[in-house]
Structure formats: structure tokens, C-alpha cells
Motif scaffolding. Structure first.
Motif, PDB file in Angstrom:
ATOM      1  N   TYR A  35       0.839  -1.202   0.000  1.00  0.00           N
ATOM      2  CA  TYR A  35       0.000   0.000   0.000  1.00  0.00           C
ATOM      3  C   TYR A  35       0.875   1.253   0.000  1.00  0.00           C
ATOM      4  O   TYR A  35       0.654   2.180  -0.775  1.00  0.00           O
ATOM      5  N   GLU A  36       1.867   1.262   0.872  1.00  0.00           N
ATOM      6  CA  GLU A  36       2.761   2.429   0.949  1.00  0.00           C
ATOM      7  C   GLU A  36       3.510   2.642  -0.368  1.00  0.00           C
ATOM      8  O   GLU A  36       3.686   3.782  -0.797  1.00  0.00           O
ATOM      9  N   LEU A  37       3.946   1.564  -0.982  1.00  0.00           N
ATOM     10  CA  LEU A  37       4.680   1.696  -2.242  1.00  0.00           C
ATOM     11  C   LEU A  37       3.808   2.293  -3.340  1.00  0.00           C
ATOM     12  O   LEU A  37       4.233   3.206  -4.047  1.00  0.00           O
ATOM     13  N   ILE A  38       2.589   1.785  -3.478  1.00  0.00           N
ATOM     14  CA  ILE A  38       1.735   2.237  -4.577  1.00  0.00           C
ATOM     15  C   ILE A  38       1.216   3.656  -4.342  1.00  0.00           C
ATOM     16  O   ILE A  38       0.916   4.379  -5.282  1.00  0.00           O
ATOM     17  N   THR A  39       1.143   4.076  -3.080  1.00  0.00           N
ATOM     18  CA  THR A  39       0.663   5.430  -2.772  1.00  0.00           C
ATOM     19  C   THR A  39       1.820   6.405  -2.572  1.00  0.00           C
ATOM     20  O   THR A  39       1.604   7.527  -2.115  1.00  0.00           O
ATOM     21  N   LEU A  40       3.029   5.959  -2.900  1.00  0.00           N
ATOM     22  CA  LEU A  40       4.233   6.794  -2.772  1.00  0.00           C
ATOM     23  C   LEU A  40       4.438   7.289  -1.338  1.00  0.00           C
ATOM     24  O   LEU A  40       4.759   8.447  -1.098  1.00  0.00           O
ATOM     25  N   GLY A  41       4.214   6.380  -0.398  1.00  0.00           N
ATOM     26  CA  GLY A  41       4.525   6.673   1.000  1.00  0.00           C
ATOM     27  C   GLY A  41       3.380   7.214   1.827  1.00  0.00           C
ATOM     28  O   GLY A  41       3.603   7.710   2.932  1.00  0.00           O
ATOM     29  N   ALA A  42       2.160   7.122   1.334  1.00  0.00           N
ATOM     30  CA  ALA A  42       1.017   7.592   2.129  1.00  0.00           C
ATOM     31  C   ALA A  42       0.902   6.788   3.415  1.00  0.00           C
ATOM     32  O   ALA A  42       1.260   5.608   3.471  1.00  0.00           O
ATOM     33  N   ASN A  43       0.411   7.430   4.447  1.00  0.00           N
ATOM     34  CA  ASN A  43       0.216   6.789   5.742  1.00  0.00           C
ATOM     35  C   ASN A  43      -0.912   5.754   5.631  1.00  0.00           C
ATOM     36  O   ASN A  43      -2.004   6.083   5.164  1.00  0.00           O
ATOM     37  N   PRO A  44      -0.671   4.502   6.028  1.00  0.00           N
ATOM     38  CA  PRO A  44      -1.738   3.502   5.996  1.00  0.00           C
ATOM     39  C   PRO A  44      -2.886   3.896   6.928  1.00  0.00           C
ATOM     40  O   PRO A  44      -2.667   4.510   7.963  1.00  0.00           O
ATOM     41  N   TYR A  45      -4.084   3.521   6.552  1.00  0.00           N
ATOM     42  CA  TYR A  45      -5.290   3.826   7.314  1.00  0.00           C
ATOM     43  C   TYR A  45      -5.408   5.334   7.555  1.00  0.00           C
ATOM     44  O   TYR A  45      -5.491   5.788   8.689  1.00  0.00           O
ATOM     45  N   PRO A  46      -5.411   6.119   6.473  1.00  0.00           N
ATOM     46  CA  PRO A  46      -5.444   7.571   6.631  1.00  0.00           C
ATOM     47  C   PRO A  46      -6.664   8.031   7.433  1.00  0.00           C
ATOM     48  O   PRO A  46      -7.762   7.514   7.272  1.00  0.00           O
ATOM     49  N   GLY A  47      -6.403   8.985   8.320  1.00  0.00           N
ATOM     50  CA  GLY A  47      -7.463   9.563   9.132  1.00  0.00           C
ATOM     51  C   GLY A  47      -7.835   8.767  10.364  1.00  0.00           C
ATOM     52  O   GLY A  47      -8.716   9.173  11.122  1.00  0.00           O
ATOM     53  N   MET A  48      -7.179   7.634  10.573  1.00  0.00           N
ATOM     54  CA  MET A  48      -7.499   6.796  11.733  1.00  0.00           C
ATOM     55  C   MET A  48      -6.364   6.855  12.752  1.00  0.00           C
ATOM     56  O   MET A  48      -5.196   6.890  12.379  1.00  0.00           O
ATOM     57  N   THR A  49      -6.730   6.846  14.020  1.00  0.00           N
ATOM     58  CA  THR A  49      -5.739   6.757  15.089  1.00  0.00           C
ATOM     59  C   THR A  49      -5.323   5.296  15.242  1.00  0.00           C
ATOM     60  O   THR A  49      -5.990   4.391  14.728  1.00  0.00           O
ATOM     61  N   HIS A  50      -4.246   5.061  15.986  1.00  0.00           N
ATOM     62  CA  HIS A  50      -3.807   3.671  16.207  1.00  0.00           C
ATOM     63  C   HIS A  50      -4.895   2.846  16.889  1.00  0.00           C
ATOM     64  O   HIS A  50      -5.166   1.720  16.443  1.00  0.00           O
TER      65      HIS A  50
END
Length: 108
Positions: A35-50
Motif C-alpha cells: 500500500y505504501e509503495l503504490i501510494t508513494l509513501g502515504a500513511n496507511p489507514y489515513p485519518g485513523m488513530t492507532h
């Protein structure tokens, strides 16, 4: 970090007191890396806290949607296979060409 952790790892075995880290939980994490590779480093689960990630993945079986305009259906299908609920249904690293290439360059 919880964003990369397979849902079975969030549960402690009552008999051993250990978490279920396996090669199959590593495959889950590999899916997050895809996921990170295809989104060029986007944070996984955007907008969600841990804590939200843990709850949604473990309790609601949440999987990130296909990054729009960024990946093919086949690439997303590979990510979803990595995130299969049943660890035994996840692929092995041998199923991924990039993992095979790395193992040839960096054996052992």
C-alpha cells in the motif's frame, strides 16, 4: 506499530501469554508495505488513530480500499490476499516476485 500489525497479533494467547507473530503476520505487514509503495509513501489507514486501526481491523474486519487511480485490480487483489482474515489463507513470500528477487540478492 499497529498500522502494520496483523489482527491475530493483537490477541494474547491465554496459555502462553504470547502474541501470535508468525511468517503469516509478516505477510500481512508486507501487504501494508505494498500500500505504501503504490501510494508513494502515504500513511496507511489515513485519518485513523492507532486505537481505531486496531478496533476496525480486528473487530470490524476493515481493509483499506483500493487506492483510486494508483494501482491495478491485480495489485490490489495481492494486497487483499495479504490481509486475509485467516492467516493460513495468506500467501507465502514465495508468491511475490519482489520477495523472490530480494531472497536471491540477500540469501539467508
Amino acid at each position: 506499530q499497529s498500522r502494520y500489525t496483523a489482527p491475530e497479533v493483537f490477541t494474547v494467547d491465554p496459555h502462553t501469554g504470547l502474541r501470535a507473530y508468525t511468517i503469516k503476520s509478516d505477510v500481512w505487514s508486507f501487504g501494508i508495505l505494498l500500500y505504501e509503495l503504490i501510494t508513494l509513501g502515504a500513511n496507511p489507514y489515513p485519518g485513523m488513530t492507532h486505537p481505531q486501526v486496531i478496533y476496525e481491523v480486528k473487530e470490524n474486519h476493515y481493509r483499506m480500499p483500493k487506492p483510486q487511480g494508483m494501482c491495478t485490480d491485480a495489485y490490489y487483489a495481492m494486497m487483499l490476499k495479504c490481509w486475509h482474515e485467516d492467516p493460513q489463507q495468506r500467501p507465502t513470500f514465495d508468491a511475490f516476485p519482489v520477495a523472490r528477487a530480494v531472497s536471491r540478492v540477500c540469501p539467508g
